[in-house]
Design a protein around this motif. Structure first.
Motif, PDB file in Angstrom:
ATOM      1  N   SER A 114       0.832  -1.204   0.000  1.00 23.28           N
ATOM      2  CA  SER A 114       0.000   0.000   0.000  1.00 23.28           C
ATOM      3  C   SER A 114       0.866   1.254   0.000  1.00 23.28           C
ATOM      4  N   TYR A 115       0.438   2.237  -0.711  1.00 25.58           N
ATOM      5  CA  TYR A 115       1.178   3.498  -0.688  1.00 25.58           C
ATOM      6  C   TYR A 115       0.218   4.642  -0.420  1.00 25.58           C
ATOM      7  N   VAL A 116       0.781   5.749  -0.082  1.00 28.64           N
ATOM      8  CA  VAL A 116      -0.035   6.889   0.321  1.00 28.64           C
ATOM      9  C   VAL A 116      -0.233   7.814  -0.867  1.00 28.64           C
ATOM     10  N   LEU A 117      -1.460   8.102  -1.177  1.00 28.27           N
ATOM     11  CA  LEU A 117      -1.758   9.023  -2.271  1.00 28.27           C
ATOM     12  C   LEU A 117      -1.587  10.450  -1.795  1.00 28.27           C
ATOM     13  N   GLY A 118      -1.189  11.323  -2.690  1.00 34.99           N
ATOM     14  CA  GLY A 118      -1.070  12.731  -2.333  1.00 34.99           C
ATOM     15  C   GLY A 118       0.130  12.978  -1.442  1.00 34.99           C
ATOM     16  N   GLN A 119       0.222  14.190  -0.945  1.00 38.08           N
ATOM     17  CA  GLN A 119       1.344  14.553  -0.087  1.00 38.08           C
ATOM     18  C   GLN A 119       1.180  13.916   1.291  1.00 38.08           C
ATOM     19  N   PRO A 120       2.317  13.539   1.866  1.00 30.42           N
ATOM     20  CA  PRO A 120       2.215  13.026   3.224  1.00 30.42           C
ATOM     21  C   PRO A 120       1.655  14.117   4.143  1.00 30.42           C
ATOM     22  N   SER A 121       0.895  13.699   5.078  1.00 30.42           N
ATOM     23  CA  SER A 121       0.258  14.655   5.966  1.00 30.42           C
ATOM     24  C   SER A 121       1.291  15.309   6.881  1.00 30.42           C
ATOM     25  N   ALA A 122       1.088  16.619   7.131  1.00 30.66           N
ATOM     26  CA  ALA A 122       1.970  17.323   8.059  1.00 30.66           C
ATOM     27  C   ALA A 122       1.664  16.883   9.490  1.00 30.66           C
ATOM     28  N   VAL A 123       0.409  16.620   9.706  1.00 30.20           N
ATOM     29  CA  VAL A 123       0.038  16.142  11.048  1.00 30.20           C
ATOM     30  C   VAL A 123       0.335  14.647  11.136  1.00 30.20           C
ATOM     31  N   ALA A 124       0.362  14.180  12.353  1.00 32.51           N
ATOM     32  CA  ALA A 124       0.645  12.762  12.551  1.00 32.51           C
ATOM     33  C   ALA A 124      -0.413  11.929  11.833  1.00 32.51           C
ATOM     34  N   PRO A 125       0.025  10.854  11.186  1.00 33.29           N
ATOM     35  CA  PRO A 125      -0.966  10.000  10.532  1.00 33.29           C
ATOM     36  C   PRO A 125      -1.952   9.461  11.565  1.00 33.29           C
ATOM     37  N   PRO A 126      -3.116   9.117  11.097  1.00 29.06           N
ATOM     38  CA  PRO A 126      -4.178   8.773  12.049  1.00 29.06           C
ATOM     39  C   PRO A 126      -4.052   7.381  12.652  1.00 29.06           C
ATOM     40  N   TRP A 127      -2.913   6.701  12.415  1.00 26.78           N
ATOM     41  CA  TRP A 127      -2.808   5.329  12.925  1.00 26.78           C
ATOM     42  C   TRP A 127      -3.019   5.269  14.436  1.00 26.78           C
ATOM     43  N   GLU A 128      -2.395   6.243  15.114  1.00 29.72           N
ATOM     44  CA  GLU A 128      -2.485   6.192  16.582  1.00 29.72           C
ATOM     45  C   GLU A 128      -3.914   6.417  17.055  1.00 29.72           C
ATOM     46  N   GLN A 129      -4.556   7.345  16.334  1.00 25.78           N
ATOM     47  CA  GLN A 129      -5.932   7.652  16.740  1.00 25.78           C
ATOM     48  C   GLN A 129      -6.905   6.568  16.285  1.00 25.78           C
ATOM     49  N   LEU A 130      -6.389   5.732  15.378  1.00 28.07           N
ATOM     50  CA  LEU A 130      -7.279   4.732  14.806  1.00 28.07           C
ATOM     51  C   LEU A 130      -7.738   3.790  15.911  1.00 28.07           C
ATOM     52  N   ARG A 131      -9.025   3.792  16.176  1.00 31.80           N
ATOM     53  CA  ARG A 131      -9.458   3.056  17.352  1.00 31.80           C
ATOM     54  C   ARG A 131     -10.061   1.702  17.004  1.00 31.80           C
ATOM     55  N   TYR A 132     -10.089   1.374  15.718  1.00 32.72           N
ATOM     56  CA  TYR A 132     -10.694   0.097  15.355  1.00 32.72           C
ATOM     57  C   TYR A 132      -9.653  -1.010  15.302  1.00 32.72           C
ATOM     58  N   SER A 133     -10.050  -2.154  15.747  1.00 33.99           N
ATOM     59  CA  SER A 133      -9.096  -3.250  15.875  1.00 33.99           C
ATOM     60  C   SER A 133      -9.803  -4.586  15.682  1.00 33.99           C
ATOM     61  N   PHE A 134      -8.994  -5.624  15.416  1.00 37.83           N
ATOM     62  CA  PHE A 134      -9.547  -6.981  15.315  1.00 37.83           C
ATOM     63  C   PHE A 134      -9.473  -7.700  16.662  1.00 37.83           C
ATOM     64  N   VAL A 135      -8.710  -7.107  17.591  1.00 35.73           N
ATOM     65  CA  VAL A 135      -8.431  -7.851  18.824  1.00 35.73           C
ATOM     66  C   VAL A 135      -8.892  -7.157  20.102  1.00 35.73           C
ATOM     67  N   ARG A 136      -9.306  -5.928  20.001  1.00 37.24           N
ATOM     68  CA  ARG A 136      -9.760  -5.240  21.208  1.00 37.24           C
ATOM     69  C   ARG A 136     -10.812  -4.209  20.825  1.00 37.24           C
ATOM     70  N   ASP A 137     -11.479  -3.741  21.808  1.00 35.69           N
ATOM     71  CA  ASP A 137     -12.498  -2.725  21.604  1.00 35.69           C
ATOM     72  C   ASP A 137     -11.837  -1.438  21.080  1.00 35.69           C
ATOM     73  N   GLU A 138     -12.270  -0.780  20.082  1.00 34.17           N
ATOM     74  CA  GLU A 138     -13.521  -0.956  19.389  1.00 34.17           C
ATOM     75  C   GLU A 138     -13.312  -1.866  18.177  1.00 34.17           C
ATOM     76  N   PHE A 139     -14.026  -2.971  18.155  1.00 33.52           N
ATOM     77  CA  PHE A 139     -13.798  -3.983  17.127  1.00 33.52           C
ATOM     78  C   PHE A 139     -14.301  -3.554  15.744  1.00 33.52           C
ATOM     79  N   VAL A 140     -13.580  -4.008  14.728  1.00 32.90           N
ATOM     80  CA  VAL A 140     -14.061  -3.863  13.365  1.00 32.90           C
ATOM     81  C   VAL A 140     -15.318  -4.730  13.248  1.00 32.90           C
ATOM     82  N   HIS A 141     -16.389  -4.160  12.748  1.00 29.68           N
ATOM     83  CA  HIS A 141     -17.641  -4.907  12.670  1.00 29.68           C
ATOM     84  C   HIS A 141     -17.477  -6.143  11.779  1.00 29.68           C
ATOM     85  N   PRO A 142     -17.939  -7.313  12.237  1.00 27.79           N
ATOM     86  CA  PRO A 142     -17.776  -8.538  11.431  1.00 27.79           C
ATOM     87  C   PRO A 142     -18.329  -8.415  10.016  1.00 27.79           C
TER      88      PRO A 142
END
Ligand SMILES: [Zn+2]
Length: 300
Positions: A114-142
């Motif tokens: 996977s690659y990032v389209l457009g310019q890299p964001s000046a702000v931190a990428p949203p990975w840290e804020q990303l709250r969805y997960s396969f292993v803990r709350d908040e789970f990705v909906h089945p």
């Protein structure tokens, strides 16, 4: 005149590189009837002899018949000797054709590119804020995972990626689901009253970010179709409109499918990821397909 090089090689091979009189290794090709006496450069007139036998019998005209008989007998023994081995060799080469080569593995290897389209964001990428997960709350909906897996009737997934945050809040993927720890994993399952069900359990995430997720789907009948879904998260930028006049772009996180591996109907077995290899163990489920269901897939 002389024997051709090819003729010499063929004769040596035919005699397994041994003297037809004493079986010593290392032979020269002897004219049974000497060339000087009109002996031809034919296979019929050629005998594989070691230097010693060549010297002892080679020039003796009374031995010509004897050398020819001994040679034919030795050829026959050599032929008989390799006949069973030839069958084995054929079986080995047939088996080799089915052996997976390094190139095959490289072609099969799944890597998250996977690659990032457009310019890299000046702000931190949203990975840290990303709250969805396969292993803990908040789970990705089945149902999101089910959507990415595609319909059983389709040759592959048609929906290949979703905006994860939007999808998890969407009415499209609705319905309560339950979470239950099982065998060191977390099973996230959804079901309806008419026995339609889907559950997933996260197996592992590869160093390049391939999420391996075991999935089982039942569409109401007795079959429960299993697969391992390979998913990756990708960051990109999308356009959105506010107040019908102001345009913005924003970062979003896509969950996308890289493909899936079939486990078959009512598969039960051990699935592990170690040293870059996803290993699907023998099927001990309803159909007990054993090793037939086994697969080893390199995932970087
Ligand atoms: Zn010899």
């Amino acid at each position: 005149m002389a024997f051709s090089e090819q003729q010499k090689i063929d004769t040596r091979k035919r005699a397994h590189f041994r003297c037809c009189l004493c079986r010593a290794l290392g032979v020269e090709i002897h004219h049974i009837v000497p060339a000087a006496e009109g002996g031809l450069d034919t296979d019929e007139n050629a005998a594989p002899l070691c230097p010693s036998c060549h010297e002892t019998y080679g020039a003796n005209p009374t031995k010509q018949k004897f050398i020819r008989e001994a040679r034919d007998f030795w050829y026959e023994l050599c032929e008989r000797d390799v006949a069973p081995a030839r069958e084995e060799l054929r079986a080995i080469s047939a088996a080799l054709e089915r052996v997976v080569t390094k190139d095959d593995l490289a072609r099969l290897s799944i890597q998250n590119t996977s690659y990032v389209l457009g310019q890299p964001s000046a702000v931190a990428p949203p990975w840290e804020q990303l709250r969805y997960s396969f292993v803990r709350d908040e789970f990705v909906h089945p149902l999101i995972v089910r959507e990415l897996l595609g319909w059983l009737s389709d040759p592959g997934a048609t929906i290949v990626s979703v905006d994860l945050a939007t999808a998890n809040r969407s009415n499209r993927f609705f319905g309560e689901f339950s979470v239950k720890p099982t065998n060191g994993r977390v099973e996230v399952s959804w079901k309806t009253e008419d026995r339609e069900s889907f559950w997933y359990a996260h197996i592992a995430t590869s160093p390049s970010g391939v999420h391996m997720v075991e999935c089982h789907e039942c569409t109401g009948g007795s079959g429960v179709f299993g697969s391992v879904c390979l998913l990756a998260l990708e960051q990109d930028r999308s356009l959105y409109e506010e107040d019908t006049s102001k345009l913005f772009t924003r970062e979003r996180v896509l969950l996308k499918t890289l493909g899936s591996l079939t486990l078959g109907d009512r598969y039960v077995g051990e699935i592990s990821y170690r040293n870059g290899i996803l290993e699907i163990g023998p099927d001990e489920g309803w159909f007990r397909r054993g090793a037939e269901a086994s697969k080893k897939i390199p995932i970087a």
